[in-house]
Design an enzyme around this catalytic site. Structure first.
Site: not given
Ligand code: CTP
Length: 405
Positions: A209-211
């Site tokens: 995923g990412n932030y």
């Protein structure tokens, strides 16, 4: 007469700033509004109902009924009558009651019955304003769709200096005027917004995923809905919440799901704004069982490309549809953003550089530049994500003239 014919319920609570309510009343009436004052028992200690009724030409509502003749004051009728409710000044107590549904006075019952948009102008001492309890209650009000007119910083009645004094009446009136002026700008428009990250499953317990927090996309959805648009918000997994009745939120997890949903709805849309941080790659295989460590020195993951949602929508975009993308860059910002604009057939692209202070994931602020298809570039300073959303929607509005029918 920018507020001609607008019916405004003005709620006044027990703050020293209540004396400013008289000026506020006059300013609203001068702009053409019809004002009904509703006051809390504590409010009456700071400004008399006589002052307010003389200014509004209406009896002030402060009790559930008039004791001497039993006249019942209907908070439900007020909730239906108003085009807007403004609570100014709003004390920490009243904000707390509104946030938690403690309807022990006429003002809070009217608030709970209100069908119209609600604006709240807090007024209190700096420490009370900064207290986590007040902030949590304000967050609750925001999550109900209420707009907070942030207090100003300056000299306070306590003789301290800081953030907490009610915004000046003229500035409050400007906020109200802008609201009425802007709220129909996107009426009958259908807008698709993608937001948040995507999660690409690796095994039953892990993902790539990412932030991204989704805050920018959610702010965009709110601004579009406030301006009258019907919004479909396709969101990856985020904590953010939206409450506007014109926002339909569709939760997805992976890039594939976001792609399917966006492709399905885009043909019915006038505008699409793609703010999601979509994972470009996903694991080539999903492991049904948890991947085991097995004391391996290293693990190599095979990744395959996800669909590019923006580029796919760009391919099927009709002449009368508007497509706006984002570019989050860490180097060669402008050339990279311009490249994406052309490659994905966008009408304009919003660039944020991770090198700029105040821009990026998780933050409540952003710093953007907007690059149009003709190469025209506009730089904006650091602003709250809500204000940035206003700037982006203004770009949509100036772009859509003559384009979106
Ligand atoms: N985008 C998309 N689908 C993808 C990747 C990106 O719709 N699979 C959209 C984003 O929502 C954004 C724009 O394309 O509006 C640019 O995204 P960005 O991640 O900056 O660019 P990429 O095309 O992924 O290029 P790179 O990661 O190489 O910078």
């Amino acid at each position: 007469m920018t507020l001609q014919g607008k019916k405004i319920v003005l709620g006044i609570t027990g703050s020293i700033a209540a004396y400013k309510a008289a000026y506020l009343c006059r300013a609203l009436i001068k702009k053409g509004a019809e004002v009904q004052a509703v006051i809390t028992p504590a409010g009456k200690e700071f400004i008399t109902p006589v002052t307010l009724s003389a200014l509004t030409h209406k009896p002030v509502v402060g009790e559930f009924f008039t004791a001497n003749d039993g006249t019942w004051h209907s908070h439900v009728d007020l909730g239906l009558w108003a085009d807007l409710m403004l609570i100014a000044p709003a004390t920490a107590t009243s904000i707390g009651k509104m946030a938690n549904g403690i309807a022990d006075n006429m003002l809070v019952t009217t608030y709970l019955s209100m069908k119209a948009p609600v604006f709240v102008a807090p007024a209190m001492d700096l420490d009370m304003y900064a207290h986590p309890s007040t902030q949590a209650n304000l967050d609750k009000l925001k999550s109900y769709g209420n707009r907070i007119i942030e207090p100003a910083t300056g000299f306070l009645a306590s003789a301290l200096e800081g953030k907490g004094r009610m915004e000046e009446p003229d500035a409050i009136v400007e906020v109200i005027e802008a609201f009425f002026e802007n709220r129909n700008q996107l009426t009958k428009k259908k807008i698709l917004i993608t937001a948040g990250p995507t999660y690409e499953k690796l095994d039953p317990v892990r993902y790539i995923g990412n932030y991204s927090s989704g805050k920018m996309g959610f702010a965009l959805a709110e601004v579009c809905a406030e301006k009258g648009a019907d919004v479909i918000l396709v969101s990856g997994p985020v904590q953010s919440k939206v409450h506007h009745p014109r926002i339909r939120r569709i939760d997805v997890e992976s890039a594939d799901e976001m792609y399917e949903t966006a492709m399905k709805h885009f043909p019915q849309m006038n505008v699409a704004i793609l703010s999601a941080a979509v994972a470009d790659y996903k694991p080539a295989q999903f492991s049904v069982n948890k991947l085991k460590r097995n004391d391996k020195e290293a693990l190599t993951l095979n990744l395959v490309a996800n669909p590019d949602i923006a580029a796919s929508l760009g391919k099927i975009k009709r002449e009368n549809q508007l497509l706006c993308g984002f570019a989050l860059e860490t180097e060669n910002e402008f050339s990279n953003a311009e490249g994406k604009l052309k490659k994905k057939n966008l009408d304009f692209i919003v660039l944020n550089s991770l090198r700029d202070e105040g821009a990026g994931f998780q933050l409540d602020t952003n710093k953007i530049s907007i690059i149009a298809a003709n190469g025209e570039k506009t730089d904006f300073p650091v602003k709250s994500k809500k204000e940035v959303a206003e700037d982006i929607v203004n770009a949509v509005l100036s772009c859509q003239t003559g384009k979106v029918d």
